[in-house]
Design an enzyme around this catalytic site. Structure first.
Site, PDB file in Angstrom:
ATOM      1  N   VAL A   1     -32.846 -10.797 -18.198  1.00 12.74           N
ATOM      2  CA  VAL A   1     -31.729 -10.409 -19.064  1.00 12.74           C
ATOM      3  C   VAL A   1     -31.955 -10.907 -20.494  1.00 12.74           C
ATOM      4  O   VAL A   1     -31.676 -10.194 -21.473  1.00 12.74           O
ATOM      5  CB  VAL A   1     -30.386 -10.930 -18.494  1.00 12.74           C
ATOM      6  CG1 VAL A   1     -29.232 -10.530 -19.410  1.00 12.74           C
ATOM      7  CG2 VAL A   1     -30.151 -10.389 -17.090  1.00 12.74           C
TER       8      VAL A   1
ATOM      9  N   ALA B   1     -34.497 -21.646 -25.112  1.00 12.97           N
ATOM     10  CA  ALA B   1     -34.896 -22.723 -24.199  1.00 12.97           C
ATOM     11  C   ALA B   1     -35.125 -22.152 -22.808  1.00 12.97           C
ATOM     12  O   ALA B   1     -34.323 -21.348 -22.319  1.00 12.97           O
ATOM     13  CB  ALA B   1     -33.814 -23.800 -24.149  1.00 12.97           C
TER      14      ALA B   1
ATOM     15  N   GLU C   1     -18.939 -10.432 -20.378  1.00 18.03           N
ATOM     16  CA  GLU C   1     -19.023  -9.006 -20.030  1.00 18.03           C
ATOM     17  C   GLU C   1     -20.189  -8.711 -19.080  1.00 18.03           C
ATOM     18  O   GLU C   1     -20.082  -7.894 -18.162  1.00 18.03           O
ATOM     19  CB  GLU C   1     -19.202  -8.187 -21.324  1.00 18.03           C
ATOM     20  CG  GLU C   1     -19.221  -6.701 -21.126  1.00 18.03           C
ATOM     21  CD  GLU C   1     -17.909  -6.178 -20.567  1.00 18.03           C
ATOM     22  OE1 GLU C   1     -16.929  -6.137 -21.296  1.00 18.03           O
ATOM     23  OE2 GLU C   1     -17.877  -5.834 -19.379  1.00 18.03           O
TER      24      GLU C   1
ATOM     25  N   ILE D   1     -21.895  -1.923 -17.925  1.00 18.32           N
ATOM     26  CA  ILE D   1     -20.586  -1.247 -18.004  1.00 18.32           C
ATOM     27  C   ILE D   1     -19.565  -2.194 -18.649  1.00 18.32           C
ATOM     28  O   ILE D   1     -19.391  -3.309 -18.171  1.00 18.32           O
ATOM     29  CB  ILE D   1     -20.087  -0.873 -16.588  1.00 18.32           C
ATOM     30  CG1 ILE D   1     -21.092   0.019 -15.862  1.00 18.32           C
ATOM     31  CG2 ILE D   1     -18.723  -0.205 -16.672  1.00 18.32           C
ATOM     32  CD1 ILE D   1     -20.735   0.291 -14.408  1.00 18.32           C
TER      33      ILE D   1
ATOM     34  N   GLY E   1     -39.623  -4.421  -6.090  1.00 24.54           N
ATOM     35  CA  GLY E   1     -38.956  -5.317  -7.038  1.00 24.54           C
ATOM     36  C   GLY E   1     -37.502  -4.975  -7.302  1.00 24.54           C
ATOM     37  O   GLY E   1     -36.864  -5.566  -8.163  1.00 24.54           O
TER      38      GLY E   1
ATOM     39  N   ASP F   1     -22.645 -11.454  -3.918  1.00 27.79           N
ATOM     40  CA  ASP F   1     -22.704 -11.053  -5.327  1.00 27.79           C
ATOM     41  C   ASP F   1     -21.505 -10.141  -5.667  1.00 27.79           C
ATOM     42  O   ASP F   1     -20.850 -10.309  -6.699  1.00 27.79           O
ATOM     43  CB  ASP F   1     -24.036 -10.328  -5.591  1.00 27.79           C
ATOM     44  CG  ASP F   1     -24.147  -9.802  -7.010  1.00 27.79           C
ATOM     45  OD1 ASP F   1     -24.392 -10.608  -7.922  1.00 27.79           O
ATOM     46  OD2 ASP F   1     -23.981  -8.579  -7.200  1.00 27.79           O
TER      47      ASP F   1
ATOM     48  N   LYS G   1     -18.210 -10.901  -8.304  1.00 28.40           N
ATOM     49  CA  LYS G   1     -17.734  -9.955  -9.318  1.00 28.40           C
ATOM     50  C   LYS G   1     -16.286  -9.546  -9.030  1.00 28.40           C
ATOM     51  O   LYS G   1     -15.476  -9.383  -9.952  1.00 28.40           O
ATOM     52  CB  LYS G   1     -18.667  -8.740  -9.353  1.00 28.40           C
ATOM     53  CG  LYS G   1     -20.082  -9.116  -9.816  1.00 28.40           C
ATOM     54  CD  LYS G   1     -21.096  -8.031  -9.511  1.00 28.40           C
ATOM     55  CE  LYS G   1     -22.483  -8.403 -10.008  1.00 28.40           C
ATOM     56  NZ  LYS G   1     -23.548  -7.515  -9.507  1.00 28.40           N
TER      57      LYS G   1
HETATM   58  N1  HSE Z   1     -28.452  -8.280  -7.897  1.00 29.22           N
HETATM   59  C1  HSE Z   1     -27.395  -7.541  -8.494  1.00 29.22           C
HETATM   60  C2  HSE Z   1     -27.484  -6.089  -8.063  1.00 29.22           C
HETATM   61  C3  HSE Z   1     -27.367  -7.592  -9.997  1.00 29.22           C
HETATM   62  O1  HSE Z   1     -28.340  -5.726  -7.263  1.00 29.22           O
HETATM   63  O2  HSE Z   1     -26.658  -5.320  -8.511  1.00 29.22           O
HETATM   64  C4  HSE Z   1     -26.935  -8.918 -10.507  1.00 29.22           C
HETATM   65  O3  HSE Z   1     -25.650  -9.234 -10.078  1.00 29.22           O
END
Ligand code: HSE
Length: 438
Positions: free
Chosen positions: A16, A45, A131, A138, A189, A203, A207
């Site tokens: 990122v 860093a 964000e 998005i 990947g 994850d 969110k």
């Molecule tokens: N690993 C997440 C995804 C992205 O596959 O959407 C980062 O949250």
């Protein structure tokens, strides 16, 4: 108008971070023309400053010392992109306590320690923008707290994990098994070597917690979210769901009960009607459907992960925070505003439930009648049924039911009773159905 230079320090030179720098190198001039702000990357860093990255930066600004970066007076905004919830928390707190605004993409950090970070940000009059933490490129955080600020949020439905959406899309389109698609996605990947965070739904839960907290002004913790991922999902269920007019997506859902005021967050594979716009969001794409009481349905879709999409979200935050610095309007939009307008966070137990069930049923007269009786006794109604003649496993055949219950709790009790029946083999496969009523 004069151009204002604002110094940026980046902690974490990974995917990122690379995307953020690439975006800045490409469009820094455009940002300046639009905003009279020149974002200047003053320091980076990272623990690894020797591996070549796909962007060129001045080697002089690279260091392994994140603390020194935060302390450098030339760094006015700190970007935290290292992930994790320990070092990232310490560094974010350090910056905020120095009164330095922070931009982060770290959903796990906010989902676990958001309360503390939001408080420290406010106490120190430092902006905390995030964000990039939800749905990559998005602008959903901005939409919720600015564009939709005049709305009660009735519901949020999000396809928030690209890895899961990719796996489900390929399984459905090509009839492939979960393990095979996951292995291929890892080889290419697209999926992490340790995929649990994605495929077990955590994850998406991070969110969902962030979206729910923001939309309802009440802290929603991970423990309050019922989470189920897509690990081991069977391609047969994707096929049967399709025959019945549905597609299965991993959704982060937040529902608001307008009468009781309560808010229910959940994460689970969900059947959605094939004709619904969310059903058309395939591959690595993310999408979020937000229903507001004034605006109605709004939907946002785009790339939910990846260097450039997430880098775009980080840059958007950097511009906003820089504008606040320049105009001395820090906390113009606080990281989180807690209020008591809504009720409490509730489990889905009391919600009406429509479910897809796949029962492995002994092929003998009366089997179906027995499960129908148990469902009926518990006020669970059968809305549709699909009886398959294969695969036959030890004289059991798949029977797919769509059932409706007034409360999810009633359905759970019925399932417990069904799972104990001698005519039912294995455990019953179950997925919630969402029909998106008007
Ligand atoms: N690993 C997440 C995804 C992205 O596959 O959407 C980062 O949250």
């Amino acid at each position: 108008m004069a151009v204002h230079e604002v110094g940026v320090g980046l902690i974490g030179f990974g995917t990122v971070g690379t995307g953020m720098i690439r975006g800045l190198q490409r469009n820094g001039d455009l940002i300046e023309r639009r905003t009279d702000i020149r974002l200047v990357l003053r320091r980076i860093a990272d623990l690894d400053i020797t591996t070549p990255r796909p962007v060129q930066v001045d080697p002089q600004i690279l260091s392994t010392d994140a603390e020194a970066l935060i302390e450098d007076p030339a760094v006015q905004i700190v970007v935290e992109l290292i992930g994790g919830t320990t070092v990232a928390r310490d560094l974010t707190l350090k910056a905020l306590r120095m009164g330095k605004p922070v931009v982060t993409a770290n959903k796990a950090l906010l989902a676990k320690h958001g309360g503390e970070l939001y408080r420290v940000a406010e106490e120190n009059e430092a902006d905390l923008y995030y964000e990039a933490s939800v749905a990559g490129g998005i602008p959903i955080i901005r939409s919720l707290r600015e564009g939709l600020v005049a709305n009660h949020i009735d519901s949020i439905y999000g396809i928030l994990n690209g890895t899961c959406n990719y796996i489900l899309t390929r399984m459905e389109e090509e009839g492939l098994a979960f393990d095979d698609v996951l292995a291929q996605a890892q080889a290419m990947g697209f999926a992490e070597a340790e995929p649990s965070l994605d495929i077990d739904g955590h994850d998406t839960a991070h969110k969902t917690a962030i979206l729910a907290s923001l939309a309802y002004g009440l802290p929603v913790s991970l423990e309050q979210i019922r989470v189920r991922g897509i690990r081991g999902i069977d391609a047969d269920d994707l096929r049967y769901a399709r025959e019945l007019g549905f597609r299965i997506k991993l959704l982060g859902i937040v529902m608001h009960d307008a009468e009781a005021g309560d808010v229910t967050p959940m994460v689970q594979p969900t059947l959605i009607p094939l004709g619904h716009p969310l059903a058309a969001v395939g591959g690595v794409y993310n999408a979020v459907l937000v229903r507001g009481d004034v605006v109605g349905d709004t939907m946002y879709s785009g790339r939910g992960a990846g260097a450039d999409a997430t880098g775009s979200a980080v840059l958007g935050d950097l511009v906003d925070v820089a504008r606040n610095l320049v105009s001395e309007s820090e906390l113009r939009i606080p990281a989180f505003v807690e209020h008591a307008h809504y009720g409490e966070v509730r489990s889905p137990d009391g919600l009406p439930a429509s479910y897809y069930l796949r029962v492995s049923l002994l092929d003998q007269p009366g089997s179906l009648a027995r499960i129908a009786t148990i469902l009926g006794e518990r006020n669970v109604s059968i809305a549709a049924m699909l009886q398959k003649t294969e695969p036959r496993i030890e004289n059991h055949l798949p029977v797919v039911l769509i059932v409706e219950a007034r409360r999810e709790k009633d359905l759970r009790e019925a399932l417990d009773a069904l799972n104990g029946l001698d005519v039912v083999g294995g455990s019953i496969v179950q997925y919630r159905i969402e029909r998106f009523p008007e």
